[in-house]
Scaffold this motif. Structure first.
Motif, PDB file in Angstrom:
ATOM      1  N   ASP B 292       0.858  -1.189   0.000  1.00  0.00           N
ATOM      2  CA  ASP B 292       0.000   0.000   0.000  1.00  0.00           C
ATOM      3  C   ASP B 292       0.884   1.225   0.000  1.00  0.00           C
ATOM      4  OD1 ASP B 292      -2.555  -1.187   2.355  1.00  0.00           O
ATOM      5  OD2 ASP B 292      -2.278  -1.536   0.210  1.00  0.00           O
ATOM      6  N   CYS B 308      -2.296   4.048  -3.809  1.00  0.00           N
ATOM      7  CA  CYS B 308      -2.545   2.832  -4.565  1.00  0.00           C
ATOM      8  C   CYS B 308      -2.260   1.616  -3.712  1.00  0.00           C
ATOM      9  CB  CYS B 308      -1.690   2.779  -5.831  1.00  0.00           C
ATOM     10  SG  CYS B 308       0.017   2.431  -5.479  1.00  0.00           S
ATOM     11  N   SER B 309      -2.675   0.488  -4.211  1.00  0.00           N
ATOM     12  CA  SER B 309      -2.469  -0.777  -3.535  1.00  0.00           C
ATOM     13  C   SER B 309      -2.259  -1.808  -4.637  1.00  0.00           C
ATOM     14  CB  SER B 309      -3.697  -1.105  -2.688  1.00  0.00           C
ATOM     15  OG  SER B 309      -3.509  -2.308  -2.006  1.00  0.00           O
ATOM     16  N   ASP B 310      -1.206  -2.571  -4.533  1.00  0.00           N
ATOM     17  CA  ASP B 310      -0.915  -3.491  -5.635  1.00  0.00           C
ATOM     18  C   ASP B 310      -0.215  -4.734  -5.122  1.00  0.00           C
ATOM     19  OD1 ASP B 310       0.024  -2.484  -9.009  1.00  0.00           O
ATOM     20  OD2 ASP B 310      -0.658  -4.431  -8.254  1.00  0.00           O
ATOM     21  N   TYR B 341       8.644   0.308  -9.233  1.00  0.00           N
ATOM     22  CA  TYR B 341       7.200   0.335  -9.389  1.00  0.00           C
ATOM     23  C   TYR B 341       6.800   1.717  -9.868  1.00  0.00           C
ATOM     24  CZ  TYR B 341       2.242  -0.013  -8.329  1.00  0.00           C
ATOM     25  OH  TYR B 341       0.874  -0.015  -8.422  1.00  0.00           O
ATOM     26  N   ASN B 342       6.106   1.791 -10.970  1.00  0.00           N
ATOM     27  CA  ASN B 342       5.662   3.059 -11.517  1.00  0.00           C
ATOM     28  C   ASN B 342       4.241   3.330 -11.046  1.00  0.00           C
ATOM     29  OD1 ASN B 342       4.487   5.032 -13.262  1.00  0.00           O
ATOM     30  ND2 ASN B 342       6.168   4.700 -14.679  1.00  0.00           N
ATOM     31  N   LEU B 343       4.082   4.408 -10.296  1.00  0.00           N
ATOM     32  CA  LEU B 343       2.768   4.686  -9.723  1.00  0.00           C
ATOM     33  C   LEU B 343       1.764   5.163 -10.763  1.00  0.00           C
ATOM     34  CD1 LEU B 343       4.238   6.290  -6.615  1.00  0.00           C
ATOM     35  CD2 LEU B 343       2.325   4.744  -6.446  1.00  0.00           C
ATOM     36  N   ASP B 344       2.257   5.750 -11.824  1.00  0.00           N
ATOM     37  CA  ASP B 344       1.325   6.267 -12.824  1.00  0.00           C
ATOM     38  C   ASP B 344       0.588   5.158 -13.556  1.00  0.00           C
ATOM     39  OD1 ASP B 344       3.599   8.934 -13.732  1.00  0.00           O
ATOM     40  OD2 ASP B 344       1.930   8.895 -12.306  1.00  0.00           O
ATOM     41  N   ASN B 345       1.309   4.109 -13.926  1.00  0.00           N
ATOM     42  CA  ASN B 345       0.607   3.048 -14.649  1.00  0.00           C
ATOM     43  C   ASN B 345       0.628   1.705 -13.929  1.00  0.00           C
ATOM     44  OD1 ASN B 345       3.327   2.489 -15.158  1.00  0.00           O
ATOM     45  ND2 ASN B 345       3.240   3.396 -17.203  1.00  0.00           N
ATOM     46  N   GLY B 346       1.032   1.709 -12.656  1.00  0.00           N
ATOM     47  CA  GLY B 346       0.934   0.483 -11.873  1.00  0.00           C
ATOM     48  C   GLY B 346       1.754  -0.672 -12.405  1.00  0.00           C
ATOM     49  N   THR B 347       2.917  -0.383 -13.006  1.00  0.00           N
ATOM     50  CA  THR B 347       3.717  -1.474 -13.564  1.00  0.00           C
ATOM     51  C   THR B 347       5.004  -1.667 -12.766  1.00  0.00           C
ATOM     52  OG1 THR B 347       4.761   0.103 -15.045  1.00  0.00           O
ATOM     53  CG2 THR B 347       2.947  -1.189 -15.945  1.00  0.00           C
ATOM     54  N   TRP B 348       5.453  -2.897 -12.773  1.00  0.00           N
ATOM     55  CA  TRP B 348       6.715  -3.254 -12.140  1.00  0.00           C
ATOM     56  C   TRP B 348       7.752  -3.504 -13.230  1.00  0.00           C
ATOM     57  CZ3 TRP B 348       7.505  -3.464  -6.890  1.00  0.00           C
ATOM     58  CH2 TRP B 348       6.354  -3.481  -6.076  1.00  0.00           C
TER      59      TRP B 348
END
Lengths: 238, 376
Positions: B292, B308-310, B341-348
């Motif tokens: 989180d 965000c949470s992923d 981790y990119n917060l804009d597009n939620g990618t690792w």
């Protein structure tokens, strides 16, 4: 068809340019004049020659159309255009900087300043002075003091393709290698010398060798070149 | 429009003369040049030296530099400080070796701001029996890797129990303060705090304080605080649990302390980072394999927003070693991976540094070059 508003610009050498108002407004200076209603007649620009002004207008045209919503110019295309545009000789580059500053065209000022910064960043102080015809107003003692404060910053970098294997060496040591010595003395080389033919391991050995040679010379004993440096100097001489 | 103050020192090619006498343009160009070149350029002429050493220029260079931050990776090594600068794409762009640290057993990198880094000794050293002993006190060093300057702070007041520190930068670009929490008596719970100011060059006690941040031993590799936008933030331990964060202690540059509550319960795998100028809590939950990310919008109230949470792509959560943030990215170092981790597009994205450096408990911090001095 609606008529596009145009403004007239007059360069220092009397050349007249008619440009669309939106293009001209890329210049904050001209924008100010237009908004203050001072642009009915030709706007005189005594600090910019016709040649440079035409380049500035070219830049503004390209960058105005790109912010147009109908334009399909991508950022990459614009960058490529900028790279080609800025490929001019040094004096034109400086004139463009002055014009961009005077006319207050931010994007062009950024582009030109960044270009000059990229050009000079790996140059030695001697090359900088030669490039811009600057007189060294330090006394030898003063200059020695400035160099001593940050001696490591004056070291010459010998590197092969892997940046992690950059070797910083003092000029005296680098000069032990005849090829590099010639490059330095001809002001041919920047402070970063790429050596593609030499691997890091060999380079390390050679530098060790040069160090010993320099130290031996300082203590006045007979130095001898090792085979490694002999081998290296030959391919480098190509 | 142009400054014509300096006398002509050129004979040909008027264009450059005009650029030089317009010092603001010269400053614009030079502020984009790497620091190492700038230090060498000081010997070009007196004008260039004066310009590069001026406080206006230092501020200008910093402004540019802050727009393009990189990451600095520091693998923990004995007697050697190698810092690797990377853009965050798996490519090392520069290796910096700091000198003057060879006789020090080991250094931990605590924080980075405006081009200055803070190092302390690694908290345990071997004693005569080669047993590891925890240090109560440690040396504090501020260094600027771009100018190679290393400064050892004067020793603080004696402490009978382990100390904790935090570094605040500002308000002027070359002003920093180090807050030091110490315990004057072993058998009491008294906590005192003293502050080192780079302007005075000495420590000044600010008296008793109520709280002591979680000791550096229990924080990932010794970094237990973050400096964001005028305040330092530390984790405070939960009641009766020395390693799990229970709340946050903040202090501003005027030395006002405040406690901020956490938005949710967290595990020991919680980290504080600077996300675009806001304090951010990155909390990894072992059981759910989830991370989180919270942002604190107003440091005067515990007003958190869950950004965000992923799911985390690493299997064993125990292995998270370090977390840092740059712009809208969070850099995770686990025991065997480097992930962004990119917060804009939620990618690792996994980064591969191959054998660029010894993968020895590395830490990563956001970093930009500056000309700021460490010692005044």
């Amino acid at each position: 068809m609606s008529s596009v508003k145009k403004v007239t610009l007059k360069s220092s050498d009397g050349e007249i340019f008619e440009v669309e108002e939106t293009v001209a407004m890329e210049s904050q200076t001209i924008k100010g004049l237009i908004e203050d209603d001072c642009a009915d007649n030709a706007i005189p620009l005594p600090n910019v020659t016709g040649h440079i002004l035409s380049l500035v207008i070219q830049y503004c045209k390209e960058h105005t159309s790109s912010s147009d919503s109908n334009s399909s110019k991508s950022n990459e295309k614009l960058k490529a255009w900028d790279t080609q545009f800025i490929n001019v000789d040094l004096n034109v580059l400086f004139d463009l900087i002055m014009a961009a500053n005077y006319l207050n065209v931010k994007g062009l000022l950024d582009l030109t300043c960044q270009t000059v910064a990229d050009m000079i960043k790996e140059k030695t102080p001697e090359q900088i002075r030669a490039m811009f015809n600057i007189v060294n107003d330090f006394t030898p003692e003063e200059e020695e003091e400035v160099r001593r404060e940050n001696a490591w910053a004056f070291e010459i970098s010998l590197k092969n393709n892997n940046v992690v294997d950059t070797f910083e060496v003092e000029e005296s040591m680098a000069k032990e290698l005849q090829t590099i010595k010639n490059m330095i003395e001809d002001n041919y080389t920047d402070s970063v010398i790429p050596l593609h033919n030499v691997t890091s391991d060999i380079l390390e050995l050679v530098i060790e060798d040069c160090k010993k040679h320099v130290e031996a010379a300082e203590s006045e004993s007979e130095p001898s070149y090792s085979l490694a440096s002999k081998l290296i100097d030959d391919p480098l001489k190509a | 429009m142009f400054e014509t103050g300096s006398k002509p020192i050129r004979k040909r090619s008027d264009a450059w003369y005009e650029v030089e006498s317009a010092e603001d343009i010269l400053a614009d160009i030079l502020s984009r040049v790497p620091i190492k070149s700038l230090l060498a350029f000081k010997s070009v002429s007196k004008q260039w030296r004066r310009l590069i050493e001026s406080s206006t220029f230092i501020k200008l260079q910093l402004r540019w530099s802050l727009e393009k931050p990189n990451y600095l990776i520091y693998p923990y090594m004995d007697g050697l400080v190698n810092l690797y600068q990377t853009k965050g794409n798996g490519e090392i762009i520069e290796k910096i070796t700091l000198f003057g640290c060879e006789d020090i057993y080991a250094l931990s990198l605590l924080c980075s701001c405006n081009g200055l880094l803070c190092f302390i000794n690694y908290p345990f050293v071997p004693d005569s029996n080669r047993e590891l002993v925890y240090l109560i006190d440690f040396d504090i060093r501020i260094c600027n890797p771009a100018t190679h300057e290393v400064y050892l702070l004067p020793k603080g007041s004696p402490s009978e129990k382990k100390i904790s520190i935090g570094v605040a930068f500002g308000p002027k670009p070359w002003e920093y303060k180090v807050f030091r929490f110490f315990h004057p008596k072993y058998d009491s719970d008294d906590i005192k705090c003293e502050v080192y100011s780079s302007i005075t060059g000495s420590w000044r006690g600010i008296g008793d304080v109520q709280y002591c941040p979680i000791g550096i031993l229990y924080c990932p590799l010794g970094s237990n605080h973050v400096y964001v936008n005028g305040k330092i933030y530390w984790f405070l331990p939960e009641e009766g649990d020395i390693i799990t964060p229970g709340s946050i202690l903040s202090v501003d540059i005027e030395e006002n302390f405040k406690v901020i509550s956490l938005p949710d319960e967290v595990t020991a795998h919680a980290f504080l980072v600077d996300l675009e100028g806001f304090l951010s809590l990155v909390a990894v939950y072992d059981d759910d394999q989830v991370v989180d990310v919270w942002i604190l919008h107003d440091s005067n109230e515990s007003n958190w927003e869950k950004k965000c949470s992923d799911y985390v792509p690493f299997s064993c959560v125990d292995s998270i070693n370090f977390v840092a943030a740059r712009k809208t990215e969070i850099f995770f170092i686990t025991s065997d991976q480097y992930l962004i981790y990119n917060l804009d597009n939620g990618t690792w994205t996994e980064l591969d540094f191959e054998d660029d450096f010894e993968s020895n408990l590395p830490v990563v911090l956001p970093y930009t070059e500056s000309l700021l001095p460490c010692e005044y």
